[in-house]
Structures are given as structure tokens and as C-alpha cells.
Write a protein that holds these residues in place. Structure first.
Motif, PDB file in Angstrom:
ATOM      1  N   VAL A   1     -12.303  -2.279 -11.699  1.00  0.00           N
ATOM      2  CA  VAL A   1     -11.217  -1.994 -10.768  1.00  0.00           C
ATOM      3  C   VAL A   1     -11.699  -0.927  -9.820  1.00  0.00           C
ATOM      4  O   VAL A   1     -12.155   0.122 -10.234  1.00  0.00           O
ATOM      5  CB  VAL A   1      -9.959  -1.487 -11.511  1.00  0.00           C
ATOM      6  N   ASP A   2     -11.598  -1.172  -8.532  1.00  0.00           N
ATOM      7  CA  ASP A   2     -12.239  -0.288  -7.581  1.00  0.00           C
ATOM      8  C   ASP A   2     -11.297   0.723  -6.950  1.00  0.00           C
ATOM      9  O   ASP A   2     -11.391   1.897  -7.180  1.00  0.00           O
ATOM     10  CB  ASP A   2     -12.908  -1.121  -6.487  1.00  0.00           C
ATOM     11  N   ARG A   3     -10.357   0.249  -6.128  1.00  0.00           N
ATOM     12  CA  ARG A   3      -9.425   1.175  -5.512  1.00  0.00           C
ATOM     13  C   ARG A   3      -8.096   0.483  -5.353  1.00  0.00           C
ATOM     14  O   ARG A   3      -7.924  -0.681  -5.688  1.00  0.00           O
ATOM     15  CB  ARG A   3      -9.949   1.661  -4.150  1.00  0.00           C
ATOM     16  N   ARG A   4      -7.124   1.190  -4.814  1.00  0.00           N
ATOM     17  CA  ARG A   4      -5.809   0.604  -4.695  1.00  0.00           C
ATOM     18  C   ARG A   4      -5.307   0.698  -3.263  1.00  0.00           C
ATOM     19  O   ARG A   4      -5.715   1.505  -2.468  1.00  0.00           O
ATOM     20  CB  ARG A   4      -4.815   1.288  -5.641  1.00  0.00           C
ATOM     21  N   GLN A   5      -4.337  -0.145  -2.996  1.00  0.00           N
ATOM     22  CA  GLN A   5      -3.708  -0.098  -1.686  1.00  0.00           C
ATOM     23  C   GLN A   5      -2.213  -0.230  -1.887  1.00  0.00           C
ATOM     24  O   GLN A   5      -1.592  -1.194  -1.529  1.00  0.00           O
ATOM     25  CB  GLN A   5      -4.203  -1.237  -0.792  1.00  0.00           C
ATOM     26  N   ASN A   6      -1.612   0.738  -2.491  1.00  0.00           N
ATOM     27  CA  ASN A   6      -0.169   0.718  -2.661  1.00  0.00           C
ATOM     28  C   ASN A   6       0.467   1.950  -2.053  1.00  0.00           C
ATOM     29  O   ASN A   6       1.554   2.335  -2.414  1.00  0.00           O
ATOM     30  CB  ASN A   6       0.216   0.598  -4.139  1.00  0.00           C
ATOM     31  N   ASN A   7      -0.222   2.564  -1.094  1.00  0.00           N
ATOM     32  CA  ASN A   7       0.393   3.705  -0.416  1.00  0.00           C
ATOM     33  C   ASN A   7       1.191   3.186   0.752  1.00  0.00           C
ATOM     34  O   ASN A   7       0.821   3.295   1.897  1.00  0.00           O
ATOM     35  CB  ASN A   7      -0.661   4.721   0.053  1.00  0.00           C
ATOM     36  N   VAL A   8       2.371   2.625   0.440  1.00  0.00           N
ATOM     37  CA  VAL A   8       3.160   1.947   1.443  1.00  0.00           C
ATOM     38  C   VAL A   8       4.571   2.493   1.475  1.00  0.00           C
ATOM     39  O   VAL A   8       5.097   2.985   0.503  1.00  0.00           O
ATOM     40  CB  VAL A   8       3.233   0.432   1.148  1.00  0.00           C
TER      41      VAL A   8
ATOM     42  N   THR B   1      -6.162  -4.884   0.824  1.00  0.00           N
ATOM     43  CA  THR B   1      -4.778  -5.210   0.476  1.00  0.00           C
ATOM     44  C   THR B   1      -4.730  -5.867  -0.896  1.00  0.00           C
ATOM     45  O   THR B   1      -5.409  -6.861  -1.135  1.00  0.00           O
ATOM     46  CB  THR B   1      -4.179  -6.181   1.515  1.00  0.00           C
ATOM     47  N   THR B   2      -3.944  -5.321  -1.808  1.00  0.00           N
ATOM     48  CA  THR B   2      -3.880  -5.864  -3.159  1.00  0.00           C
ATOM     49  C   THR B   2      -2.670  -6.766  -3.362  1.00  0.00           C
ATOM     50  O   THR B   2      -1.626  -6.589  -2.731  1.00  0.00           O
ATOM     51  CB  THR B   2      -3.819  -4.738  -4.209  1.00  0.00           C
ATOM     52  N   LYS B   3      -2.824  -7.718  -4.281  1.00  0.00           N
ATOM     53  CA  LYS B   3      -1.720  -8.612  -4.628  1.00  0.00           C
ATOM     54  C   LYS B   3      -0.528  -7.815  -5.151  1.00  0.00           C
ATOM     55  O   LYS B   3       0.619  -8.047  -4.757  1.00  0.00           O
ATOM     56  CB  LYS B   3      -2.168  -9.604  -5.699  1.00  0.00           C
TER      57      LYS B   3
ATOM     58  N   VAL C   1       4.332  -4.723   7.749  1.00  0.00           N
ATOM     59  CA  VAL C   1       3.852  -3.454   7.218  1.00  0.00           C
ATOM     60  C   VAL C   1       2.535  -3.641   6.467  1.00  0.00           C
ATOM     61  O   VAL C   1       1.608  -2.836   6.605  1.00  0.00           O
ATOM     62  CB  VAL C   1       4.915  -2.814   6.290  1.00  0.00           C
ATOM     63  N   THR C   2       2.446  -4.722   5.679  1.00  0.00           N
ATOM     64  CA  THR C   2       1.213  -4.997   4.941  1.00  0.00           C
ATOM     65  C   THR C   2       0.042  -5.198   5.889  1.00  0.00           C
ATOM     66  O   THR C   2      -1.049  -4.639   5.692  1.00  0.00           O
ATOM     67  CB  THR C   2       1.380  -6.249   4.059  1.00  0.00           C
TER      68      THR C   2
END
Length: 269
Positions: free
Chosen positions: A6-13, A188-190, A227-228
Motif C-alpha cells: 500500500v503506497d499512499r492515499r487520496q482521501n483528503n477531500v 485517485t483511490t477507489k 471534486v474527484t
């Protein structure tokens, strides 16, 4: 179960990032928009408005995301500070892009790994689905649509997850837009998209009571997509031209612009 990298996340929304910028015409508006480029601020700044508008469930969701992601947010900010200091980045952000992760670096990553070791199927499901849109059928079709292709040129980064698995970064071939699309998909993550969508559910429930289900569903879909895309493309542009600093700023402005685009589309819907 074997743990994947698991590398990084993209949930700073924040789906309503534009509200604070648009509702006030004072001289402080530029400051508000500038502050929203900082991940923790961007997540938290819409919470008071959500509470004021009776969106308690969404407010709790945003508050949870903000709390869970504080550790990784801090590391992102630290990376930007290190760039100012001239410290070498974890890889060449301008030419390559690694897959983001929803859980990597968050406050619950270690706990999730523990649940997997205990044989919890729901934890395994979350972990297996913690991947970027680039690693999905939708992402593949979108990349083909813009005639882009993932290059075979791959590098190992200094980014690791909880179990110290190394992350890899990739390049994309095709037009500049195709390359940018590939990078945006990897950022962008699922589960990040799902999190944004879930924050729209209370609005749809309220619309059902008013008999406006279809209208609100369309508005919510436009909001999530705008937004995504704004965060994905904004962060990709920022990272390519400004490294870690550019990534932070790009995602912030992308979220704001995505929210504004959503409003404009809904005006003509």
C-alpha cells in the motif's frame, strides 16, 4: 493472507470546499481559499457549514476522515517543508507517479493490518480494494479513451507502508493530457471516491422526503465527479511542476475548482 503493498492515499477531500469561498465576499476570501490548500484545513473547514445546514452525518464523516488522516497529512506537509530545505524527495515526482492508497500512513493502517491477521473478511476486502483507479477496469478504459499507456519504465521509491513494502512509481506515454490523466488516476483511490459518495448519501435521503430523488442524485453524482477530478488533475499538475509542494497546493486548488465547476454544471442541469 499475503499483504499487498500500500503506497499512499487520496482521501483528503471535502465535497463542499467551495462553499466557504463563495459565501463570503469579504477581503478574507483569498485567505480562506489559500488555507484550503492545506489538507487538514481543507477537510475540516466545511464541517461547521455542514452542521449549520443539518448535515450531521456528513459532518461526522468529514470529522472522522480529518482525524484518521492527521498522521499522513503531517507527513505530506513535512515533505513540502523538506523540499523548501533542499532535501531530496522520495522519488522524481516530475517524471513519475506512484499509486495512492486510502489507508497508507493513516491512524488506522496498523489496526487494519491487525484485523487482517485475525482473519476478518471485511478487513481483507477493504485492503484488497485499497487501490488506485489506474488499477481498475474503469481506469483502464478511460486511459485507452485518451490514448494513454503506462510505460514499462518503473522505479522503486523511498515510500513504504506499515509492513515496509516498497512503493513503485510509473511513467505514462501518450499526449500530455493522456499522461496527466494516467497520473490523476494513480492519485485517485477507489475507497476515496466511495468516501466522497457516502458523504452525499444524507442529501439524497433528504431529497427523497421532498420527492426530489432524481434531481439530487444527479447533483450528487456531478459533485463527486467534479471534486474527484479536480483533486486528481490538480494534484497531478502540481506534483509534475512543483514536487511535494505543488502536489499539496494542486490538490487544494483542484478541490476548490472542482466544487465551483460542480455548481456551474448544476445551474444548467
Amino acid at each position: 493472507m499475503e499483504l499487498k503493498s500500500v503506497d499512499r492515499r487520496q482521501n483528503n477531500v471535502s465535497v463542499d470546499t467551495d462553499r466557504r469561498c463563495d459565501k463570503d465576499k469579504s477581503e478574507d476570501i483569498s485567505l480562506f481559499c489559500a488555507l484550503e490548500t492545506i489538507p487538514p484545513v481543507r477537510r475540516a473547514i466545511s464541517i461547521p457549514d455542514k452542521i449549520q445546514h443539518g448535515e450531521i452525518t456528513s459532518a461526522l464523516g468529514m470529522a472522522s476522515l480529518a482525524l484518521i488522516n492527521l498522521p499522513e497529512d503531517w507527513r505530506d506537509i513535512k515533505s513540502a517543508v523538506n523540499q523548501f530545505k533542499g532535501i531530496d524527495p522520495k522519488y522524481d515526482y516530475k517524471e513519475y507517479q506512484h499509486d495512492f492508497s486510502f489507508f497508507r500512513g493513516t491512524a488506522i493502517e496498523k489496526w487494519l493490518h491487525g484485523q487482517i491477521k485475525k482473519g476478518k473478511k471485511w478487513a481483507s476486502w477493504l485492503y484488497d480494494n485499497d487501490r488506485s483507479l489506474a488499477d481498475t477496469t474503469f481506469g483502464g478504459k478511460l486511459l485507452n479513451l485518451v490514448k494513454g499507456k503506462e510505460s514499462e519504465n518503473v522505479i522503486e521509491t523511498k515510500i513504504t507502508n506499515f509492513v515496509d513494502d516498497k512503493a513503485y512509481a510509473f511513467k505514462y506515454e501518450g499526449s500530455k493530457f493522456a499522461q496527466l490523466t494516467g497520473r490523476a488516476l494513480k492519485r485517485t483511490t477507489k475507497l476515496g471516491v466511495l468516501a466522497i459518495a457516502l458523504l452525499e448519501v444524507p442529501k439524497i435521503f433528504n431529497a427523497i422526503k421532498k420527492g426530489e430523488t432524481i434531481e439530487q442524485t444527479v447533483k450528487s453524482a456531478v459533485n463527486v465527479a467534479s471534486v474527484t477530478a479536480g483533486i486528481g488533475y490538480g494534484g497531478a499538475i502540481g506534483a509534475k511542476h512543483g514536487g511535494a509542494i505543488g502536489s499539496l497546493v494542486g490538490m487544494g486548488f483542484g478541490a476548490v475548482l472542482g466544487g465551483k465547476l460542480s455548481e456551474k454544471i448544476q445551474e444548467f442541469a
